[in-house]
Design a protein around this motif. Structure first.
Motif, PDB file in Angstrom:
ATOM      1  N   ARG A 172      -7.680   5.481  -7.791  1.00  0.00           N
ATOM      2  CA  ARG A 172      -7.028   5.557  -9.091  1.00  0.00           C
ATOM      3  C   ARG A 172      -7.852   4.818 -10.145  1.00  0.00           C
ATOM      4  N   LEU A 215       2.112   1.849  -3.406  1.00  0.00           N
ATOM      5  CA  LEU A 215       1.154   2.402  -4.355  1.00  0.00           C
ATOM      6  C   LEU A 215       0.968   3.896  -4.089  1.00  0.00           C
ATOM      7  N   LYS A 216       1.146   4.273  -2.860  1.00  0.00           N
ATOM      8  CA  LYS A 216       1.025   5.678  -2.520  1.00  0.00           C
ATOM      9  C   LYS A 216       2.169   6.482  -3.130  1.00  0.00           C
ATOM     10  N   VAL A 238       0.834  -1.196   0.000  1.00  0.00           N
ATOM     11  CA  VAL A 238       0.000   0.000   0.000  1.00  0.00           C
ATOM     12  C   VAL A 238       0.870   1.248   0.000  1.00  0.00           C
ATOM     13  N   ASN A 286     -10.367   6.479 -13.653  1.00  0.00           N
ATOM     14  CA  ASN A 286     -10.162   6.171 -15.067  1.00  0.00           C
ATOM     15  C   ASN A 286     -11.119   5.123 -15.617  1.00  0.00           C
ATOM     16  N   VAL A 324      -6.123   3.952  -2.124  1.00  0.00           N
ATOM     17  CA  VAL A 324      -5.453   4.708  -3.183  1.00  0.00           C
ATOM     18  C   VAL A 324      -5.652   4.035  -4.530  1.00  0.00           C
ATOM     19  N   ALA A 351      -7.932  17.640 -18.056  1.00  0.00           N
ATOM     20  CA  ALA A 351      -9.387  17.471 -18.043  1.00  0.00           C
ATOM     21  C   ALA A 351     -10.097  18.822 -17.942  1.00  0.00           C
ATOM     22  N   GLN A 352      -9.546  19.705 -17.148  1.00  0.00           N
ATOM     23  CA  GLN A 352     -10.165  21.009 -16.973  1.00  0.00           C
ATOM     24  C   GLN A 352      -9.600  22.030 -17.947  1.00  0.00           C
ATOM     25  N   ARG A 387     -15.192  20.185 -15.668  1.00  0.00           N
ATOM     26  CA  ARG A 387     -14.629  19.370 -16.738  1.00  0.00           C
ATOM     27  C   ARG A 387     -14.963  19.989 -18.092  1.00  0.00           C
ATOM     28  N   GLU A 400      -6.369  -3.481  -3.438  1.00  0.00           N
ATOM     29  CA  GLU A 400      -5.922  -3.758  -2.074  1.00  0.00           C
ATOM     30  C   GLU A 400      -5.691  -2.508  -1.239  1.00  0.00           C
ATOM     31  N   SER A 401      -6.048  -1.363  -1.774  1.00  0.00           N
ATOM     32  CA  SER A 401      -5.915  -0.147  -0.979  1.00  0.00           C
ATOM     33  C   SER A 401      -6.874   0.911  -1.491  1.00  0.00           C
ATOM     34  N   PRO A 404      -5.158  -0.244   6.455  1.00  0.00           N
ATOM     35  CA  PRO A 404      -4.024   0.591   6.883  1.00  0.00           C
ATOM     36  C   PRO A 404      -3.866   1.778   5.934  1.00  0.00           C
ATOM     37  N   GLU A 405      -3.075   2.727   6.306  1.00  0.00           N
ATOM     38  CA  GLU A 405      -2.806   3.908   5.484  1.00  0.00           C
ATOM     39  C   GLU A 405      -4.035   4.797   5.321  1.00  0.00           C
ATOM     40  N   TYR A 408       1.085  -3.846  -8.948  1.00  0.00           N
ATOM     41  CA  TYR A 408       2.215  -4.680  -8.582  1.00  0.00           C
ATOM     42  C   TYR A 408       1.877  -6.135  -8.874  1.00  0.00           C
ATOM     43  N   ARG A 410      -5.312   1.634 -18.977  1.00  0.00           N
ATOM     44  CA  ARG A 410      -5.669   2.698 -18.063  1.00  0.00           C
ATOM     45  C   ARG A 410      -4.900   3.972 -18.380  1.00  0.00           C
ATOM     46  N   LYS A 441      -6.062  -9.957   0.864  1.00  0.00           N
ATOM     47  CA  LYS A 441      -6.274 -10.672  -0.398  1.00  0.00           C
ATOM     48  C   LYS A 441      -7.340 -11.756  -0.238  1.00  0.00           C
TER      49      LYS A 441
END
Lengths: 225, 225
Positions: free
Chosen positions: B41, A93-94, A90, B45, B37, A138-139, B168, B34-35, B58-59, A100, A120, B13
């Motif tokens: 993301r 990813l931040k 995590v 999209n 974030v 986008a804007q 937008r 898994e998070s 967490p996080e 991953y 993506r 998981k």
DNA sequence: GATGGATTTCAATAAATTGTAACAGTTGAG
DNA sequence: CTCAACTGTTACAATTTATTGAAATCCATC
């Protein structure tokens, strides 16, 4: 069909070969690096559509490499971790990784994830930030210190190209080919005009533009810190 | 029959696999993150019809994730809490979640709640408010300062799209594809005509429309403050 | 099939951007 | 220091894009 360039980063040569064995037959162009430093050096001077980055490497590990890449590039990154490695995914990813995958993986899983990330990233509209300067596709808007900076379409495109390629020098010719198209019939001096206008507007807004949008004498322009 | 895409968000998981095991056989397309974030993301999209969001992560925990998703999306969200977790569910639902379910749950309960939320969301008709301007889908009516503004169906749809996507920028092409359909054969100037009519009617009603429905020169139109 | 509103097209006009050319200023190699 | 090459700036012309009003078309309803 577009050929995607994938940058493979792993300290083990054998793993690099294995990855290439999976990817090359599917039409991906592979570039191999054996360290984070080498990968960063490559990305500073070349384009890649995707980075496959091993976490466990000596000297500079994958997370650190990822972090440093994010300081100048938005290229999609997939982290490669070994099962059992006690890394905080995590957290990673931040930092800015896009996905991953855990070793050992099989070919189909690898390919699926790569395709997902590429799909993506293709549709994604960029939003870049540089020292408080925000460039939002986008804007279709540029902001600094809270207020909008009004740029014309060409100015907006030029600024975007620079922000997407920090530190890279573009000749006027290159800028024209990239932003006007191959068969554009545009004077090189025209680029100067637009650069002048961009500088003027950003300076007006209080952004220290002269520090960033620099003239490289005899060559062209670059965005550098 | 429509295949619904469900975004599953949990740091474990095993839980993701379990949820998928329940949902996939019923025809739901599952995407696992898994998070928080990673989920954000993804949603930025891609489209999803429903989000199943674990609270304890967490996080960034589930509530925070929910809050951030709500800043740009109205996708239905079901929160997943563990029995005994001392979280304030009411508080959470206020943030914008649509329902919640407590672990451990059995398959039938999970499915029932998902179906309920989806049914509700499908029938849900939007009612938007913007600086005193009310856009009501159920009544097909627009109001400002107490009195009705009469818009034609096309005008109403265009205004709605803008209100649903503040800031937008839409190109005329995008507007046509979105509101007329992919194979529409409509001139881009037609959009201008409708925009003109919308402006005229709202201006008539005393709404400061020019401040909001803006022309982005060379690109399209946007609704911005 | 006539009616009237909704939608779309069209063309003239207005507005803004983009490109150009000329010239002034700057740079750096020799 | 000089000069040739390069860059910055300016004003204006050319081009592109937006707005508008009016006319034409469509379409549901009587």
């Amino acid at each position: 069909m577009k050929v995607y360039t994938v940058l493979l980063v792993d300290d083990e040569k054998r793993m690099l070969d294995l990855l290439e064995l999976y990817l090359a037959p599917k039409g991906y162009h592979c570039v191999k690096c054996e360290s984070g430093v080498a990968a960063i050096r490559y990305l500073e001077n070349n384009k890649a559509d995707l980075v496959l980055l091993d976490v466990m490497m000596p000297e500079m590990d994958g997370w650190e490499t990822c972090k440093q890449i994010r300081e100048f590039s938005n290229v999609p990154i997939i982290m490669v971790t070994a099962r059992g490695e006690t890394t905080d995914v995590v957290q990673g990813l931040k930092i800015g990784a896009d996905d991953y995958i855990t070793k050992p993986f099989d070919e189909s899983e690898l390919l699926a994830r790569i395709e997902a990330v590429l799909r993506r990233s293709v549709g994604k509209q960029a939003k870049l930030e540089f020292n408080g300067l925000v460039w939002d596709e986008a804007q279709h808007k540029v902001q600094y210190a809270g207020h909008d900076i009004f740029l014309t379409p060409k100015e907006f495109a030029i600024l975007g190209l620079f922000l997407k390629n920090p530190n890279r020098v573009f000749s006027r010719e290159q800028l024209i080919v990239t932003l006007w198209g191959y068969n554009a019939n545009t004077e090189e001096r025209t680029v100067d005009s637009h650069v002048k206008n961009i500088r003027e507007k950003l300076r007006q807004a209080g952004f220290p533009i002269d520090q960033f949008l620099q003239t490289v004498w005899g060559v062209g322009y670059k965005w550098g810190g």
